[in-house]
Motif scaffolding. Sequence first.
Motif, PDB file in Angstrom:
ATOM      1  N   LEU A   1       5.009  -2.794  -3.951  1.00  0.00           N
ATOM      2  CA  LEU A   1       4.871  -1.559  -3.183  1.00  0.00           C
ATOM      3  C   LEU A   1       5.724  -0.474  -3.824  1.00  0.00           C
ATOM      4  O   LEU A   1       6.893  -0.696  -4.154  1.00  0.00           O
TER       5      LEU A   1
ATOM      6  N   TRP B   1       2.511   5.950  -0.383  1.00  0.00           N
ATOM      7  CA  TRP B   1       2.840   4.569  -0.758  1.00  0.00           C
ATOM      8  C   TRP B   1       1.669   4.014  -1.549  1.00  0.00           C
ATOM      9  O   TRP B   1       0.504   4.243  -1.208  1.00  0.00           O
TER      10      TRP B   1
ATOM     11  N   VAL C   1       0.104   0.378  -3.067  1.00  0.00           N
ATOM     12  CA  VAL C   1       0.126  -1.083  -3.008  1.00  0.00           C
ATOM     13  C   VAL C   1      -0.560  -1.630  -4.255  1.00  0.00           C
ATOM     14  O   VAL C   1      -1.709  -1.287  -4.547  1.00  0.00           O
TER      15      VAL C   1
END
Length: 627
Positions: free
Chosen positions: A244, A290, A292
């Motif tokens: 992450l 963010w 991933v």
Amino acid sequence: MNIQAQMCGIILLVTMFLFYRRYQSLKLGTQIMFQVLLFGMLFCVLCDMLSIWAIVRLLLDHRGLVLAICKLYLVSLVLVGLLGFLYECSDVYEGQKKFLRVAAVGTGIWLAESIVIACLPIGIYKMGRVVYTAGPAVLSTYAFAGSFVVFNVIFTIAHRKQANARRSQVILCWMAIWFGAAFVQFLNNELLLMGYAGALGILVIFFRLENPEYLTDRVTGLYNQEGLLLYARKLYNRKKNFSLLSIWWNLGVSQADEGAREQAVMAAFARRLPKLDNTRVFKMADDEVWMVFEDLDHVEDTIEKVKNFVEYGRRELGGMAQAAFTYMPDAAMVGDYQEMVHLMQYARWKSSDHSTTNFKEVDSDFVEQMRKEKSMEQMLDEAMKEDRIEVFYQPIYSTKAKKFVSAEALVRMRDRDGNLVPPGAFIAVAEANGKILQLGEIVFEKVCRFFTKEQLEQYGLHYIEVNLSVVQCGYPGLADDYIGIMEKYQINPKYINLEITESASMAAKKTLLENMRRLMEYGVYFSLDDFGTGQSNLNYIVDMPVNIVKFDREMSQAFFQDEKAKYVMNAAMQMIHGMKLKIVSEGIETEEQYLAMEELSIDYIQGYYFSKPLPEAAFLAFLQSRQ
């Protein structure tokens, strides 16, 4: 009438499918099962229409084919019942293996029921434009589909705490619509409502749960925070490893322009973001995204690409947007997706000052640190609720009056076993999460109650010093809250001296000065605590309307260990006395140090030479014996 109802159902289902296909899917278990359910319902309605057409057009010449088509429709109804149940299971059983086992058992039951329906006789009735089917095959279909509906309702209610609460409500609503239509059709075979009612139920699910726009940010087109939570939950439940990366911007603009500027930076970022394999991007806030990464073999190369892209975009935007990164290489080391989110937010807060680096890696040591602070946060909450917060008092000696004239109130906390917890372990946590406001009020209220209850002025005490943290000094309601507490206990405000620190005066000077003005008008006095630490200079003493300046322990001890420190302290003392202010020297531990401070004409002495901080009863006993 029946054919028109089925056409409406088909239009609804096709429209939902086309709208759904416009958006990229996160491939959540519920999203996949919703698409399967959508196709299953579409197949059911098409079979319904086909059976009506076959009865009208083919019944006389191809009766066997018509019977097969009608039974296919009945089988599709039971299939929709099964798919509705599996859709709810995909939310409860996010783990793939358990869901697949349930799906296998459900499919086996459906196949067995389909064979039963295929073997039972069916009656076909045609009266003008009204056509319908009846007989044992139809009755068994009602029983089988109804059993799936009933079981789905029971399952949903039983697992409502594990599933999405809104999904459970919507599933029950759909089951009610479908069950109601089945009941009406059972009483009046001429009204073919099952297919259309099923389509309406799918429409309700779509608008309440599965609309892709609910997981998408409208400005950037990226997935939103809700999407991140659902996606991370899926990865954790399926025990998939992933990394992450958080990217956030410090725009360096005024607060008035900040919102619009953040939106512009984020929109530019989303527009120019290159397509990255096995990577999902989520907008978490106006200044933060963010990413991933599921491809752990190439994650370092991917992050380098992202860094280069961000740097290029930053220059393109005039260099104003300073980017910072928080990276968690192994999300599996965290217990669940909720802890993961909390950890990344905590890491951003911890790395808000990028004076040395703009890249923070969240490793196992950092995770352990956060968990300890989280445990301390919980302990503090429990201690405040269970009245395990205490106030200790350290006496302060007047070199002129030759007696103890005041004391500093110091917060202490006990754990459930009654052991004292070091203040340094919980005060920083309280400041970080905002609990310091509540903690400060508890301490202040205990001080006011203790002073008035024991009438401490009879022991010669002129005032009690109470510390204010940086967070409290920047709180606009501080003066109102503290005046309210003093009025509650009817304490004379001259008995209260509030200690501020130099860092507090820097952090929120305007708010602090307004609080000080109101409290001083009420009758409270102020002192400047920890002079000699951080960003010390005499301008703070000039700016702050204080009556007392406190030399911290390090400065007091340095006087006896370093010649330069001695000259600095002498000069500071002369200037402070020249401004008609009093001085307290903290950290005095020996008679030699006490005599030296007395010879320097320091007004007040505080330290272990006289006493360590004492609980209320011991402090009272100390005053009674020493005064």
